[in-house]
Design a protein around this motif. Sequence first.
Motif, PDB file in Angstrom:
ATOM      1  N   GLN A  81     -16.082  31.943  64.368  1.00 17.45           N
ATOM      2  CA  GLN A  81     -14.687  31.537  64.173  1.00 17.45           C
ATOM      3  C   GLN A  81     -13.961  32.488  63.228  1.00 17.45           C
ATOM      4  N   TYR A  82     -14.609  32.824  62.125  1.00 16.06           N
ATOM      5  CA  TYR A  82     -13.958  33.704  61.154  1.00 16.06           C
ATOM      6  C   TYR A  82     -13.910  35.148  61.645  1.00 16.06           C
ATOM      7  N   PHE A  83     -14.890  35.523  62.460  1.00 14.27           N
ATOM      8  CA  PHE A  83     -14.812  36.833  63.113  1.00 14.27           C
ATOM      9  C   PHE A  83     -13.560  36.898  63.996  1.00 14.27           C
ATOM     10  N   ILE A  84     -13.308  35.832  64.745  1.00 13.98           N
ATOM     11  CA  ILE A  84     -12.122  35.779  65.610  1.00 13.98           C
ATOM     12  C   ILE A  84     -10.850  35.791  64.775  1.00 13.98           C
ATOM     13  N   LEU A  85     -10.843  35.047  63.651  1.00 15.74           N
ATOM     14  CA  LEU A  85      -9.668  35.046  62.782  1.00 15.74           C
ATOM     15  C   LEU A  85      -9.405  36.442  62.218  1.00 15.74           C
ATOM     16  N   GLY A  86     -10.476  37.138  61.832  1.00 15.10           N
ATOM     17  CA  GLY A  86     -10.320  38.508  61.342  1.00 15.10           C
ATOM     18  C   GLY A  86      -9.795  39.427  62.426  1.00 15.10           C
ATOM     19  N   LEU A  87     -10.301  39.244  63.643  1.00 14.93           N
ATOM     20  CA  LEU A  87      -9.843  40.043  64.775  1.00 14.93           C
ATOM     21  C   LEU A  87      -8.370  39.778  65.063  1.00 14.93           C
ATOM     22  N   VAL A  88      -7.991  38.511  65.024  1.00 16.16           N
ATOM     23  CA  VAL A  88      -6.586  38.137  65.252  1.00 16.16           C
ATOM     24  C   VAL A  88      -5.692  38.764  64.194  1.00 16.16           C
ATOM     25  N   GLN A  89      -6.101  38.665  62.922  1.00 18.01           N
ATOM     26  CA  GLN A  89      -5.335  39.283  61.838  1.00 18.01           C
ATOM     27  C   GLN A  89      -5.188  40.780  62.058  1.00 18.01           C
ATOM     28  N   GLY A  90      -6.300  41.440  62.362  1.00 20.65           N
ATOM     29  CA  GLY A  90      -6.271  42.892  62.502  1.00 20.65           C
ATOM     30  C   GLY A  90      -5.426  43.367  63.663  1.00 20.65           C
ATOM     31  N   VAL A  91      -5.544  42.691  64.792  1.00 21.14           N
ATOM     32  CA  VAL A  91      -4.800  43.109  65.983  1.00 21.14           C
ATOM     33  C   VAL A  91      -3.306  42.821  65.840  1.00 21.14           C
ATOM     34  N   THR A  92      -2.967  41.679  65.236  1.00 21.95           N
ATOM     35  CA  THR A  92      -1.562  41.253  65.197  1.00 21.95           C
ATOM     36  C   THR A  92      -0.780  41.778  63.993  1.00 21.95           C
ATOM     37  N   GLU A  93      -1.461  42.225  62.936  1.00 24.57           N
ATOM     38  CA  GLU A  93      -0.732  42.703  61.752  1.00 24.57           C
ATOM     39  C   GLU A  93       0.181  43.896  62.051  1.00 24.57           C
ATOM     40  N   PRO A  94      -0.294  44.923  62.751  1.00 31.52           N
ATOM     41  CA  PRO A  94       0.580  46.086  62.951  1.00 31.52           C
ATOM     42  C   PRO A  94       1.642  45.905  64.029  1.00 31.52           C
ATOM     43  N   ILE A  95       1.408  44.990  64.967  1.00 27.59           N
ATOM     44  CA  ILE A  95       2.326  44.885  66.096  1.00 27.59           C
ATOM     45  C   ILE A  95       3.296  43.718  65.897  1.00 27.59           C
ATOM     46  N   PRO A  96       4.469  43.770  66.522  1.00 25.12           N
ATOM     47  CA  PRO A  96       5.536  42.792  66.238  1.00 25.12           C
ATOM     48  C   PRO A  96       5.369  41.448  66.937  1.00 25.12           C
ATOM     49  N   ILE A  97       4.254  40.745  66.605  1.00 26.94           N
ATOM     50  CA  ILE A  97       4.049  39.417  67.187  1.00 26.94           C
ATOM     51  C   ILE A  97       3.633  38.385  66.133  1.00 26.94           C
ATOM     52  N   SER A  98       3.660  38.751  64.854  1.00 30.67           N
ATOM     53  CA  SER A  98       3.397  37.876  63.711  1.00 30.67           C
ATOM     54  C   SER A  98       1.926  37.525  63.517  1.00 30.67           C
ATOM     55  N   SER A  99       1.314  38.169  62.544  1.00 27.49           N
ATOM     56  CA  SER A  99      -0.082  37.870  62.209  1.00 27.49           C
ATOM     57  C   SER A  99      -0.205  36.475  61.587  1.00 27.49           C
ATOM     58  N   SER A 100       0.735  36.105  60.709  1.00 25.85           N
ATOM     59  CA  SER A 100       0.657  34.794  60.051  1.00 25.85           C
ATOM     60  C   SER A 100       0.776  33.674  61.074  1.00 25.85           C
ATOM     61  N   GLY A 101       1.665  33.846  62.043  1.00 24.22           N
ATOM     62  CA  GLY A 101       1.828  32.844  63.091  1.00 24.22           C
ATOM     63  C   GLY A 101       0.564  32.692  63.921  1.00 24.22           C
ATOM     64  N   HIS A 102      -0.064  33.809  64.262  1.00 23.44           N
ATOM     65  CA  HIS A 102      -1.280  33.753  65.070  1.00 23.44           C
ATOM     66  C   HIS A 102      -2.469  33.185  64.292  1.00 23.44           C
ATOM     67  N   ILE A 103      -2.558  33.495  63.010  1.00 25.37           N
ATOM     68  CA  ILE A 103      -3.613  32.903  62.191  1.00 25.37           C
ATOM     69  C   ILE A 103      -3.454  31.381  62.172  1.00 25.37           C
ATOM     70  N   MET A 104      -2.222  30.901  62.036  1.00 27.01           N
ATOM     71  CA  MET A 104      -1.970  29.459  62.051  1.00 27.01           C
ATOM     72  C   MET A 104      -2.370  28.839  63.385  1.00 27.01           C
ATOM     73  N   ILE A 105      -2.042  29.531  64.471  1.00 27.79           N
ATOM     74  CA  ILE A 105      -2.380  29.023  65.809  1.00 27.79           C
ATOM     75  C   ILE A 105      -3.887  28.881  65.967  1.00 27.79           C
ATOM     76  N   PHE A 106      -4.625  29.908  65.587  1.00 26.61           N
ATOM     77  CA  PHE A 106      -6.074  29.871  65.769  1.00 26.61           C
ATOM     78  C   PHE A 106      -6.758  28.922  64.787  1.00 26.61           C
ATOM     79  N   ARG A 107      -6.192  28.779  63.598  1.00 29.26           N
ATOM     80  CA  ARG A 107      -6.755  27.786  62.678  1.00 29.26           C
ATOM     81  C   ARG A 107      -6.570  26.385  63.244  1.00 29.26           C
TER      82      ARG A 107
END
Length: 272
Positions: A9-35
Amino acid sequence: MTNIWTIIQYFILGLVQGVTEPIPISSSGHIMIFRELFGIETPGLSFEIFVNFASLLAILVVFREDIIRLIKNGWLYITKKDEAAKSDFRFIIYLVVATIPVGVIGVLFGDAIGELINANAMNVVGVTLLITAAAVWMIRNLRGKKNDGDLTMKDAIIVGFAQAIAVTPGISRSGATIVASMLVGMRQETALRFSFLLYIPVSLGTSILEIPNIIQDPTFSTLWIPYVVAFITAFIATYFALKWFMNVMAKGNLRYFSYYCIVVGLLVIFFL
């Protein structure tokens, strides 16, 4: 003993953070979704700050040559008034000015934002993802002319306020700053560089201030292995996602991020 599913689960959260941080789709929003999908509840912003620091390190690696050049030329201008270094010195000043709005917002409303995230306000995330989609759509065909040396104090202030707006979960920080940068006439390359160099002081300052909370966070002490897995994953994913996004920016294919945010935003609103 941490079970394997928690690590995954935390591997996926890290992957989500890493992939979404640089691109314009909101890393914080995606972290919330996956949590929300994983049923993970962590108090405060310690985990988000922790993996954001991993993204910061990756961004430092990618832009290391620009950072070294800015530091060198900034020092040259301060100490020797070297006119050849003046443009880079001004660029540094603009980065400092653009950092101020988000710093003020963080100090005044940081706790309220943390409560909003921990409340799992998925409807907020859904709506703000739609706002991100609209903003990215606005600049999909823009081709500015301003290089690093053409920026003004007004440009820095506008981009700074755009970054301050992005403290809201679901509003992409990179998206907000790139949109604002291109709206004031920056070239894609300049907008990208200004956006991610602007991320550095904000993320670094937040990480330093949050160190005591991370150390004292009971979740960190019991889940340090998953946290470390997420950190390493976020670092690697951010590096490659940013490299990929730089190519996307050069080709001007931003509209696909707008489509993506619309789809995810609607799914969040209706199903989460």
